[in-house]
Design an enzyme around this catalytic site. Structure first.
Site, PDB file in Angstrom:
ATOM      1  N   SER A 128       0.822  -1.217   0.000  1.00 19.27           N
ATOM      2  CA  SER A 128       0.000   0.000   0.000  1.00 19.27           C
ATOM      3  C   SER A 128       0.849   1.256   0.000  1.00 19.27           C
ATOM      4  CB  SER A 128      -0.849   0.052   1.275  1.00 19.27           C
ATOM      5  OG  SER A 128      -1.692  -1.047   1.377  1.00 19.27           O
ATOM      6  N   HIS A 149      -1.218  -3.063  -7.193  1.00 22.91           N
ATOM      7  CA  HIS A 149      -1.924  -2.647  -5.974  1.00 22.91           C
ATOM      8  C   HIS A 149      -3.426  -2.818  -6.167  1.00 22.91           C
ATOM      9  CE1 HIS A 149      -3.140   0.610  -2.904  1.00 22.91           C
ATOM     10  NE2 HIS A 149      -2.921  -0.533  -2.290  1.00 22.91           N
ATOM     11  N   GLU A 161      -3.669  -0.610  -9.430  1.00 26.10           N
ATOM     12  CA  GLU A 161      -2.597   0.297  -9.837  1.00 26.10           C
ATOM     13  C   GLU A 161      -1.399  -0.550 -10.267  1.00 26.10           C
ATOM     14  OE1 GLU A 161      -3.044   4.268  -7.215  1.00 26.10           O
ATOM     15  OE2 GLU A 161      -2.708   2.491  -6.009  1.00 26.10           O
ATOM     16  N   ASN A 199      -3.840   5.851  -2.479  1.00 27.19           N
ATOM     17  CA  ASN A 199      -3.556   6.029  -1.049  1.00 27.19           C
ATOM     18  C   ASN A 199      -2.953   7.388  -0.730  1.00 27.19           C
ATOM     19  OD1 ASN A 199      -4.666   3.673  -0.221  1.00 27.19           O
ATOM     20  ND2 ASN A 199      -2.764   2.517  -0.142  1.00 27.19           N
TER      21      ASN A 199
HETATM   22  N1  CAA Z   1     -16.209  -9.715  -1.055  1.00 27.32           N
HETATM   23  C1  CAA Z   1     -16.598  -9.813  -2.331  1.00 27.32           C
HETATM   24  N2  CAA Z   1     -17.545  -9.053  -2.899  1.00 27.32           N
HETATM   25  C2  CAA Z   1     -18.153  -8.168  -2.109  1.00 27.32           C
HETATM   26  C3  CAA Z   1     -17.819  -8.017  -0.761  1.00 27.32           C
HETATM   27  C4  CAA Z   1     -16.803  -8.836  -0.232  1.00 27.32           C
HETATM   28  N3  CAA Z   1     -16.377  -8.746   1.032  1.00 27.32           N
HETATM   29  N4  CAA Z   1     -18.599  -7.065  -0.234  1.00 27.32           N
HETATM   30  C5  CAA Z   1     -19.395  -6.646  -1.228  1.00 27.32           C
HETATM   31  N5  CAA Z   1     -19.123  -7.295  -2.356  1.00 27.32           N
HETATM   32  C6  CAA Z   1     -19.745  -7.077  -3.674  1.00 27.32           C
HETATM   33  C7  CAA Z   1     -21.163  -7.560  -3.712  1.00 27.32           C
HETATM   34  O1  CAA Z   1     -21.227  -8.906  -4.122  1.00 27.32           O
HETATM   35  C8  CAA Z   1     -21.799  -6.629  -4.708  1.00 27.32           C
HETATM   36  O2  CAA Z   1     -21.472  -7.013  -6.027  1.00 27.32           O
HETATM   37  P1  CAA Z   1     -22.477  -6.701  -7.255  1.00 27.32           P
HETATM   38  O3  CAA Z   1     -22.680  -5.210  -7.280  1.00 27.32           O
HETATM   39  O4  CAA Z   1     -21.729  -7.205  -8.456  1.00 27.32           O
HETATM   40  O5  CAA Z   1     -23.727  -7.453  -6.923  1.00 27.32           O
HETATM   41  C9  CAA Z   1     -21.071  -5.306  -4.487  1.00 27.32           C
HETATM   42  O6  CAA Z   1     -19.819  -5.657  -3.870  1.00 27.32           O
HETATM   43  C10 CAA Z   1     -21.856  -4.396  -3.599  1.00 27.32           C
HETATM   44  O7  CAA Z   1     -22.158  -5.119  -2.425  1.00 27.32           O
HETATM   45  P2  CAA Z   1     -23.382  -4.838  -1.447  1.00 27.32           P
HETATM   46  O8  CAA Z   1     -24.504  -4.235  -2.230  1.00 27.32           O
HETATM   47  O9  CAA Z   1     -23.656  -5.999  -0.601  1.00 27.32           O
HETATM   48  O10 CAA Z   1     -22.768  -3.858  -0.424  1.00 27.32           O
HETATM   49  P3  CAA Z   1     -22.412  -2.386  -0.559  1.00 27.32           P
HETATM   50  O11 CAA Z   1     -23.167  -1.700  -1.620  1.00 27.32           O
HETATM   51  O12 CAA Z   1     -22.466  -1.930   0.832  1.00 27.32           O
HETATM   52  O13 CAA Z   1     -20.889  -2.427  -1.069  1.00 27.32           O
HETATM   53  C11 CAA Z   1     -18.582  -2.419  -0.766  1.00 27.32           C
HETATM   54  C12 CAA Z   1     -19.887  -3.057  -0.351  1.00 27.32           C
HETATM   55  C13 CAA Z   1     -18.261  -2.745  -2.215  1.00 27.32           C
HETATM   56  C14 CAA Z   1     -17.514  -2.963   0.140  1.00 27.32           C
HETATM   57  C15 CAA Z   1     -18.763  -0.854  -0.613  1.00 27.32           C
HETATM   58  O14 CAA Z   1     -19.192  -0.563   0.685  1.00 27.32           O
HETATM   59  C16 CAA Z   1     -17.504  -0.094  -0.903  1.00 27.32           C
HETATM   60  O15 CAA Z   1     -17.131   0.131  -2.060  1.00 27.32           O
HETATM   61  N6  CAA Z   1     -16.824   0.341   0.176  1.00 27.32           N
HETATM   62  C17 CAA Z   1     -15.596   1.114   0.033  1.00 27.32           C
HETATM   63  C18 CAA Z   1     -14.451   0.161  -0.220  1.00 27.32           C
HETATM   64  C19 CAA Z   1     -13.179   0.910  -0.434  1.00 27.32           C
HETATM   65  O16 CAA Z   1     -13.078   2.130  -0.435  1.00 27.32           O
HETATM   66  N7  CAA Z   1     -12.103   0.138  -0.620  1.00 27.32           N
HETATM   67  C20 CAA Z   1     -10.772   0.658  -0.735  1.00 27.32           C
HETATM   68  C21 CAA Z   1     -10.071   0.547   0.584  1.00 27.32           C
HETATM   69  S1  CAA Z   1      -8.452   1.229   0.527  1.00 27.32           S
HETATM   70  C22 CAA Z   1      -7.533   0.012  -0.175  1.00 27.32           C
HETATM   71  O17 CAA Z   1      -7.986  -1.055  -0.461  1.00 27.32           O
HETATM   72  C23 CAA Z   1      -6.095   0.362  -0.471  1.00 27.32           C
HETATM   73  C24 CAA Z   1      -5.113   0.155   0.601  1.00 27.32           C
HETATM   74  O18 CAA Z   1      -3.938  -0.032   0.230  1.00 27.32           O
HETATM   75  C25 CAA Z   1      -5.413   0.261   2.023  1.00 27.32           C
HETATM   76  P1  NAD Z   2      -3.733  -9.175   6.710  1.00 29.02           P
HETATM   77  O1  NAD Z   2      -3.374  -8.768   8.089  1.00 29.02           O
HETATM   78  O2  NAD Z   2      -5.124  -9.566   6.398  1.00 29.02           O
HETATM   79  O3  NAD Z   2      -2.773 -10.363   6.235  1.00 29.02           O
HETATM   80  C1  NAD Z   2      -1.390 -10.296   6.462  1.00 29.02           C
HETATM   81  C2  NAD Z   2      -0.714 -11.478   5.805  1.00 29.02           C
HETATM   82  O4  NAD Z   2       0.696 -11.387   6.059  1.00 29.02           O
HETATM   83  C3  NAD Z   2      -1.183 -12.825   6.346  1.00 29.02           C
HETATM   84  O5  NAD Z   2      -1.261 -13.727   5.254  1.00 29.02           O
HETATM   85  C4  NAD Z   2      -0.033 -13.247   7.277  1.00 29.02           C
HETATM   86  O6  NAD Z   2       0.122 -14.643   7.400  1.00 29.02           O
HETATM   87  C5  NAD Z   2       1.155 -12.642   6.530  1.00 29.02           C
HETATM   88  N1  NAD Z   2       2.308 -12.411   7.408  1.00 29.02           N
HETATM   89  C6  NAD Z   2       2.311 -11.762   8.596  1.00 29.02           C
HETATM   90  N2  NAD Z   2       3.559 -11.739   9.102  1.00 29.02           N
HETATM   91  C7  NAD Z   2       4.343 -12.373   8.183  1.00 29.02           C
HETATM   92  C8  NAD Z   2       5.719 -12.686   8.132  1.00 29.02           C
HETATM   93  N3  NAD Z   2       6.555 -12.311   9.103  1.00 29.02           N
HETATM   94  N4  NAD Z   2       6.192 -13.363   7.043  1.00 29.02           N
HETATM   95  C9  NAD Z   2       5.353 -13.718   6.026  1.00 29.02           C
HETATM   96  N5  NAD Z   2       4.032 -13.449   6.033  1.00 29.02           N
HETATM   97  C10 NAD Z   2       3.544 -12.786   7.100  1.00 29.02           C
HETATM   98  O7  NAD Z   2      -3.249  -7.964   5.769  1.00 29.02           O
HETATM   99  P2  NAD Z   2      -3.806  -7.476   4.363  1.00 29.02           P
HETATM  100  O8  NAD Z   2      -4.804  -6.416   4.617  1.00 29.02           O
HETATM  101  O9  NAD Z   2      -4.140  -8.649   3.531  1.00 29.02           O
HETATM  102  O10 NAD Z   2      -2.511  -6.741   3.783  1.00 29.02           O
HETATM  103  C11 NAD Z   2      -1.501  -7.444   3.083  1.00 29.02           C
HETATM  104  C12 NAD Z   2      -0.772  -6.470   2.164  1.00 29.02           C
HETATM  105  O11 NAD Z   2      -1.728  -5.855   1.273  1.00 29.02           O
HETATM  106  C13 NAD Z   2      -0.072  -5.319   2.886  1.00 29.02           C
HETATM  107  O12 NAD Z   2       1.093  -4.995   2.179  1.00 29.02           O
HETATM  108  C14 NAD Z   2      -1.103  -4.189   2.794  1.00 29.02           C
HETATM  109  O13 NAD Z   2      -0.523  -2.928   2.898  1.00 29.02           O
HETATM  110  C15 NAD Z   2      -1.642  -4.440   1.398  1.00 29.02           C
HETATM  111  N6  NAD Z   2      -2.983  -3.893   1.127  1.00 29.02           N
HETATM  112  C16 NAD Z   2      -3.957  -3.931   2.097  1.00 29.02           C
HETATM  113  C17 NAD Z   2      -5.220  -3.434   1.800  1.00 29.02           C
HETATM  114  C18 NAD Z   2      -6.330  -3.460   2.801  1.00 29.02           C
HETATM  115  O14 NAD Z   2      -7.341  -2.779   2.587  1.00 29.02           O
HETATM  116  N7  NAD Z   2      -6.231  -4.182   3.894  1.00 29.02           N
HETATM  117  C19 NAD Z   2      -5.488  -2.923   0.515  1.00 29.02           C
HETATM  118  C20 NAD Z   2      -4.481  -2.931  -0.461  1.00 29.02           C
HETATM  119  C21 NAD Z   2      -3.218  -3.410  -0.135  1.00 29.02           C
END
Ligand code: CAA
Ligand code: NAD
Length: 302
Positions: A128, A149, A161, A199
């Site tokens: 991330s 990503h 990405e 992000n």
């Molecule tokens: N697994 C698989 N599919 C899922 C799911 C899950 N956990 N949750 C929901 N879905 C699917 C559903 O099957 C549904 O698909 P269709 O439209 O094709 O039927 C769709 O998503 C919408 O689902 P729902 O109507 O049940 O629920 P919702 O409208 O509340 O949507 C959500 C759920 C898609 C999670 C929505 O709330 C959402 O988009 N949330 C924001 C998610 C977001 O911003 N993600 C990015 C996080 S940051 C990141 O990932 C980067 C990082 O590095 C940290």
């Molecule tokens: P998670 O906590 O659900 O899973 C972590 C994983 O790392 C597990 O499979 C665990 O067994 C493994 N792990 C932990 N310590 C370890 C070690 N010492 N050696 C090898 N494996 C180890 O985390 P996540 O949310 O799946 O995130 C995994 C990666 O994806 C991270 O780099 C995170 O930044 C990235 N990411 C997360 C999100 C999110 O929304 N959570 C979205 C995009 C990218």
């Protein structure tokens, strides 16, 4: 790897996924649903079992929603091999890592895989916030390392990405981009800067929401409702933080703050306190919300 019959080989070949947590299990699911033979590696047999169960549950939900048939679910699951061993992963054509957001852990993994994998194998990181260049340089095959990503939940989020470094070959970028399309996702090209595109914009927003809680701007529920109903977001920021994982966000904020030295990336104290208390969000049962009840209620925040 056993030779595959002509005409049955997909351009991506066999996909290896390392880490079967939130992201790794989602990436593996997307790959098997797209028809790709996929090997998923977890650290222990218990974690491997959990990872497979997560994929099975998610596919069964997709069956209930009539998005796939039971036969398609079963065929997809037949394409998934879950292992605790790295050797079968090293024999895959593309390896995507989704392990904990820690550069040392990711680098050690790539070095171990580099020693076993053919030179043509692509190493893709789902990081991330870490820079891909650091992994590329340490990996032993800088031209074959790329960022892929994905977003959470992977099966539902259409974006990936594709991150190239100054060392990545055109062929690696082309193959990685083709894989993204094969998974039914939309690729965007991003430069190798911490947080890439999404992000860089999303993380300061989520951290600001925590600062709004700290400063008593409004309640957790009202902040979430405000952004849902006032800005059209599918989830409020605090619900989203719990969904992503507070432990992951803390690591991401620390890495981005170290990289940019800008206050907007600094982890707020409340985030650190929640993580220290073991409240990682939905995956641990509680974060800003407590998920032991349905619907979840706001957790005690001190
Ligand atoms: N697994 C698989 N599919 C899922 C799911 C899950 N956990 N949750 C929901 N879905 C699917 C559903 O099957 C549904 O698909 P269709 O439209 O094709 O039927 C769709 O998503 C919408 O689902 P729902 O109507 O049940 O629920 P919702 O409208 O509340 O949507 C959500 C759920 C898609 C999670 C929505 O709330 C959402 O988009 N949330 C924001 C998610 C977001 O911003 N993600 C990015 C996080 S940051 C990141 O990932 C980067 C990082 O590095 C940290
Ligand atoms: P998670 O906590 O659900 O899973 C972590 C994983 O790392 C597990 O499979 C665990 O067994 C493994 N792990 C932990 N310590 C370890 C070690 N010492 N050696 C090898 N494996 C180890 O985390 P996540 O949310 O799946 O995130 C995994 C990666 O994806 C991270 O780099 C995170 O930044 C990235 N990411 C997360 C999100 C999110 O929304 N959570 C979205 C995009 C990218």
């Amino acid at each position: 790897m056993a030779p595959r019959a002509a005409g049955t080989v997909s351009p991506a070949g066999v996909v290896g996924v390392v880490g079967g947590g939130l992201m790794g299990s989602g990436i593996a699911q997307a790959a098997i649903v797209a028809g790709l033979d996929t090997r998923l590696r977890e650290l222990t047999p218990e974690l491997a079992k959990d990872a497979r169960a997560r994929v099975e549950r998610s596919l069964s939900t997709a069956v209930k929603r009539e998005k796939i048939t039971p036969a398609q679910r079963d065929a997809a699951l037949d394409r998934l091999a879950v292992t605790t061993d790295l050797a079968p992963i090293a024999r895959c054509d593309v390896i995507i890592e989704a392990v904990v957001e820690d550069l040392a852990v990711k680098v050690a993994l790539w070095q171990e895989l580099h020693a076993q994998a053919p030179p043509s194998t692509i190493f893709a990181s789902n990081t991330s916030s870490l820079t891909i260049t650091a992994m590329a340089v340490a990996s032993g095959r800088p031209d074959r390392v790329v960022g892929l990503h994905f977003f959470n939940p992977v099966p539902a989020m259409p974006l990936v990405e594709v991150v190239r470094t100054i060392l990545t070959s055109d062929d690696t970028v082309d193959r990685a981009t083709a894989l993204v399309r094969q998974l039914g996702k939309e690729p965007i090209a991003a430069r190798d800067t911490s947080g890439f595109v999404v992000n860089r914009l999303l993380v300061p927003y989520m951290l600001d929401a925590i600062r709004a809680v700290e400063q008593g701007v409004a309640s957790v529920v009202d902040i979430d409702t405000g952004m849902r109903l006032g800005a059209g977001h599918p989830m409020g920021p605090l619900t989203l933080l719990d969904f992503v994982g507070l432990d992951t966000i803390l690591r991401v904020a620390e890495i981005m703050f170290l990289e940019y030295r800008e206050p907007r990336f600094a982890p707020p104290p409340l985030l650190r306190q929640l993580v220290t208390a073991g409240r990682y969000g939905r995956k641990s049962g509680a974060g800003f919300y407590d998920y032991s009840t349905d619907p979840p209620r706001v957790s005690a925040l001190g």
